[in-house]
Scaffold this active site. Structure first.
Site, PDB file in Angstrom:
ATOM      1  CB  SER A 167      54.084 -25.149  67.893  1.00  0.00           C
ATOM      2  OG  SER A 167      53.252 -25.194  69.030  1.00  0.00           O
ATOM      3  CE1 TYR A 190      48.729 -20.808  71.136  1.00  0.00           C
ATOM      4  CE2 TYR A 190      49.951 -22.855  71.294  1.00  0.00           C
ATOM      5  CZ  TYR A 190      48.974 -22.085  70.702  1.00  0.00           C
ATOM      6  OH  TYR A 190      48.249 -22.606  69.668  1.00  0.00           O
ATOM      7  CB  THR A 216      49.551 -17.677  69.035  1.00  0.00           C
ATOM      8  OG1 THR A 216      50.483 -18.165  68.063  1.00  0.00           O
ATOM      9  CG2 THR A 216      48.147 -18.081  68.627  1.00  0.00           C
ATOM     10  CE  LYS A 292      49.701 -18.900  63.477  1.00  0.00           C
ATOM     11  NZ  LYS A 292      48.720 -19.670  64.251  1.00  0.00           N
ATOM     12  CG  HIS A 316      44.741 -21.184  66.214  1.00  0.00           C
ATOM     13  ND1 HIS A 316      45.416 -20.417  67.120  1.00  0.00           N
ATOM     14  CD2 HIS A 316      45.234 -22.433  66.352  1.00  0.00           C
ATOM     15  CE1 HIS A 316      46.270 -21.176  67.791  1.00  0.00           C
ATOM     16  NE2 HIS A 316      46.185 -22.402  67.334  1.00  0.00           N
TER      17      HIS A 316
HETATM   18  C1  FMN Z   1      46.869 -29.529  64.376  1.00  0.00           C
HETATM   19  C2  FMN Z   1      47.116 -28.074  64.450  1.00  0.00           C
HETATM   20  C3  FMN Z   1      47.890 -27.575  65.479  1.00  0.00           C
HETATM   21  C4  FMN Z   1      48.169 -26.212  65.540  1.00  0.00           C
HETATM   22  N1  FMN Z   1      48.998 -25.754  66.524  1.00  0.00           N
HETATM   23  C5  FMN Z   1      49.281 -24.429  66.588  1.00  0.00           C
HETATM   24  C6  FMN Z   1      50.177 -23.930  67.564  1.00  0.00           C
HETATM   25  O1  FMN Z   1      50.726 -24.681  68.358  1.00  0.00           O
HETATM   26  N2  FMN Z   1      50.402 -22.588  67.595  1.00  0.00           N
HETATM   27  C7  FMN Z   1      49.807 -21.725  66.717  1.00  0.00           C
HETATM   28  O2  FMN Z   1      50.026 -20.513  66.785  1.00  0.00           O
HETATM   29  N3  FMN Z   1      48.975 -22.181  65.760  1.00  0.00           N
HETATM   30  C8  FMN Z   1      48.706 -23.496  65.662  1.00  0.00           C
HETATM   31  N4  FMN Z   1      47.880 -23.961  64.672  1.00  0.00           N
HETATM   32  C9  FMN Z   1      47.375 -23.021  63.663  1.00  0.00           C
HETATM   33  C10 FMN Z   1      48.330 -22.920  62.474  1.00  0.00           C
HETATM   34  O3  FMN Z   1      49.520 -22.249  62.834  1.00  0.00           O
HETATM   35  C11 FMN Z   1      47.717 -22.125  61.294  1.00  0.00           C
HETATM   36  O4  FMN Z   1      47.240 -20.890  61.772  1.00  0.00           O
HETATM   37  C12 FMN Z   1      46.590 -22.886  60.601  1.00  0.00           C
HETATM   38  O5  FMN Z   1      46.815 -24.263  60.598  1.00  0.00           O
HETATM   39  C13 FMN Z   1      46.440 -22.390  59.165  1.00  0.00           C
HETATM   40  O6  FMN Z   1      45.346 -22.969  58.555  1.00  0.00           O
HETATM   41  P1  FMN Z   1      45.388 -24.260  57.606  1.00  0.00           P
HETATM   42  O7  FMN Z   1      45.567 -25.445  58.502  1.00  0.00           O
HETATM   43  O8  FMN Z   1      44.059 -24.227  56.956  1.00  0.00           O
HETATM   44  O9  FMN Z   1      46.529 -24.078  56.638  1.00  0.00           O
HETATM   45  C14 FMN Z   1      47.612 -25.330  64.579  1.00  0.00           C
HETATM   46  C15 FMN Z   1      46.838 -25.840  63.543  1.00  0.00           C
HETATM   47  C16 FMN Z   1      46.603 -27.196  63.463  1.00  0.00           C
HETATM   48  C17 FMN Z   1      45.777 -27.726  62.331  1.00  0.00           C
END
Ligand code: FMN
Length: 420
Positions: A167, A190, A216, A292, A316
Site C-alpha cells: 500500500s 494513491y 486505486t 483497482k 475496497h
Molecule cells: C484495513 C484495510 C486497509 C486497506 N488499505 C488499502 C490501501 O491502502 N490501498 C488499497 O488499495 N486498498 C486497501 N484496502 C482494500 C484491500 O486492498 C482489498 O480491496 C479488500 O480488503 C478486499 O476485501 P476483503 O478485506 O474482504 O478481503 C484496505 C482494506 C482494509 C480492510
C-alpha cells in the site's frame, strides 16, 4: 447463561462425577467414561455453538481450522480503534456484507471420474508464473496490527510464494519490504490530487524494482466509516501519541510520503483523477499499470481503450461507496467487456477455497485477499499470516480436486451455477 448451555453444563458435571466414581464402574461392570460419553451423545442435549468449549479462541496458528479462527484473536489483541479501522465498511456496512453473501448465491457443479491425483494450482500473470492465484491485497498501516507490520507480511508472502501488493500508506518503506521479501513487490498507488507526488512515488517504486503499479481508483471523495467511528469512541488510549491531527500528522509514519511536498493537498484521495491521468501514467512508467476498483463494464472497456494492463474488480472491501453490490456480482460484466485482452483479478469477501474457485470460474485470473491475512497478522504475526495463506491454499486445492479439475485454466463457467 443460555438455557441449553446451562442444561449441558449440568449434565456434564453429573457425568464427570459418574466418570470419576470407581464404584459405579465396579458395580455396573462398565467403563464409566465410555458410558458417560455414550449417554451424552444419546441424550437430547445438542451442542450449541455458543458453548464456551466450542468457542474457545485458538492460542497458536496450527490450531486454526479456517481463516475465521484468527478473527476473534485479532479482535482480542487489537485496541478497539485499530480493530474498527480494519473491520469497518461504510454507512450500514451493506456492501461489506454483500461481498460475502454474493459468494453463497453461487453453487458449484463438480464433475466426477476425473483423475485428480495431481493438480496444478499455478497461474501466469504478466509473463510470470505463480504457484497460487491468491494475491495479498494492499492494506495500509500494518504496524497498527502487529509491530512487524508489512515486514511480517512480506516474509510470509515470500515463504508461501504469493504476489504481494504494498500500500501507498504502508508503515514500512517499499525498499525495506522488498529487502525483507527478497524480491520486488507490486506497488499500490494513491495518486493524490498532485501529479508531482504521484510521479515521485512511481519513480521510487520503479527504482525498488516493482514490476506492477496498482492504481486505486475507487476513493475520489472519501468515505463514511461509521463502524470505525464507533470503535474509536470506546478506545480509551491517547491516540495523539501516534496520530497527530491534519494530513501531515496522519502521514507522519507513512514512509512513502517522506521528503514529498504535501502542501496543497488535504488527503491522499484524488478527486481530480480522470482518464488523462491514466495516459500520463502510462507515458511515465514502464511498470504494468493495473486499475483497482473497476466494477462496471463501461469502465472495463475504457480501461482497455486506455492501454491499462490489468484490472482488479474491487469495492475496497466494502470501504468505498455503499453500492450494496458485491464484487463477485460485478465480475461477470467486467469479464464480458474485457474478453481475454487483459487479466482481471477480483477481491472482496474471499474467505474460503470455494470462493476462490467460484471467482476463477467466473473468469478471474487471480483473487485478492485483505482482512483474513490481517487477522492472521494481528493474531500471531508472520506465522499467523502464513497459516491463513496455507488454509486458503489447502481449501482451494481440495475444491479443485472435488470438482474434478486439474489446473486453474480448466476452472470455467460450467463449474458454477446461480442458486435460486
Ligand atoms: C484495513 C484495510 C486497509 C486497506 N488499505 C488499502 C490501501 O491502502 N490501498 C488499497 O488499495 N486498498 C486497501 N484496502 C482494500 C484491500 O486492498 C482489498 O480491496 C479488500 O480488503 C478486499 O476485501 P476483503 O478485506 O474482504 O478481503 C484496505 C482494506 C482494509 C480492510
Amino acid at each position: 447463561m443460555h438455557q441449553s448451555t446451562h442444561r449441558i453444563e449440568q449434565r456434564r458435571r453429573f457425568l464427570k462425577f459418574l466418570a470419576a466414581s470407581p464404584l459405579v464402574g465396579m458395580c455396573l461392570k462398565i467403563d464409566p467414561v465410555q458410558e458417560a460419553v455414550a449417554a451424552l451423545f444419546k441424550s437430547d442435549a445438542t451442542f450449541s455453538l455458543d458453548d464456551p468449549a466450542v468457542q474457545k479462541l485458538i492460542t497458536s496458528p496450527d490450531q486454526a481450522l479456517n481463516v475465521f479462527d484468527f478473527e476473534g484473536v485479532a479482535k482480542q489483541n487489537l485496541p478497539p480503534a485499530h480493530w474498527g479501522y480494519m473491520a469497518t465498511g461504510v454507512d450500514d456496512d451493506a456492501t461489506l456484507h454483500a461481498n460475502r453473501t454474493g459468494f453463497s448465491r453461487l453453487q458449484i457443479r463438480p464433475r466426477r471420474l476425473v483423475d485428480v491425483t495431481k493438480i496444478d494450482t499455478s497461474i501466469e500473470i504478466f509473463g510470470v508464473k505463480w504457484k497460487t492465484p491468491i494475491i495479498i491485497a494492499p492494506v495500509g498501516s500494518q504496524r497498527a496490527f502487529h509491530r512487524e507490520g508489512e515486514i511480517a507480511t512480506a516474509k510470509a508472502a515470500a515463504s508461501r510464494g504469493h504476489i504481494q501488493i504494498l500500500s501507498t500508506v504502508t508503515t514500512t518503506s517499499v525498499e525495506d519490504v522488498t529487502a525483507a521479501r527478497g524480491e520486488p513487490v507490486w506497488y499500490q498507488l494513491y495518486p493524490t490530487a498532485k501529479w508531482e507526488i504521484a510521479k515521485a512515488m512511481v519513480k521510487r517504486a520503479e527504482a525498488a524494482g516493482s514490476p506492477v503499479l496498482v492504481v486505486t481508483v475507487d476513493l475520489p471523495a472519501g468515505r463514511n466509516t461509521e463502524t470505525l467511528e464507533r470503535f474509536k469512541r470506546i478506545d480509551s488510549r491517547t491516540c495523539t501519541d501516534c496520530h497527530q491531527p491534519g494530513l501531515a500528522g496522519r502521514l507522519k509514519r507513512r514512509q512513502m510520503f517522506d521528503g514529498l511536498d504535501i502542501s496543497g493537498i488535504t488527503d491522499y484521495y484524488a478527486p481530480n483523477l480522470n482518464w488523462d491521468f491514466v495516459k500520463r501514467l502510462k507515458d511515465t512508467t514502464k511498470m504494468k499499470v493495473v486499475l483497482k476498483g473497476i466494477v462496471t463494464r463501461e469502465d472495463a472497456a475504457l480501461s482497455v481503450e486506455h492501454g491499462v494492463d490489468g484490472i482488479i474488480v474491487s469495492n475496497h472491501g466494502g470501504r468505498a461507496e455503499e453500492s450494496g453490490r458485491s464484487t463477485i456480482e460485478c465480475l461477470p460484466e467486467v469479464i464480458e467487456a474485457v474478453g481475454n485482452r487483459i487479466p482481471v483479478v477480483v477481491d472482496g469477501g474471499l474467505r474460503r477455497g470455494t470462493d476462490i474457485f467460484k471467482a476463477l470460474a467466473l473468469g478471474a485470473k487471480a483473487v485478492g485477499v485483505g482482512r483474513p491475512y490481517i487477522w492472521g497478522l494481528s493474531a500471531f504475526g508472520q506465522p499467523g499470516v502464513e497459516k491463513v495463506l496455507d488454509l486458503l491454499r489447502v481449501e482451494f486445492e481440495l475444491i479443485m480436486r472435488q470438482a474434478g479439475v486439474t489446473s486453474t485454466d480448466q476452472i470455467k463457467k460450467a463449474y458454477v451455477v446461480e442458486g435460486k
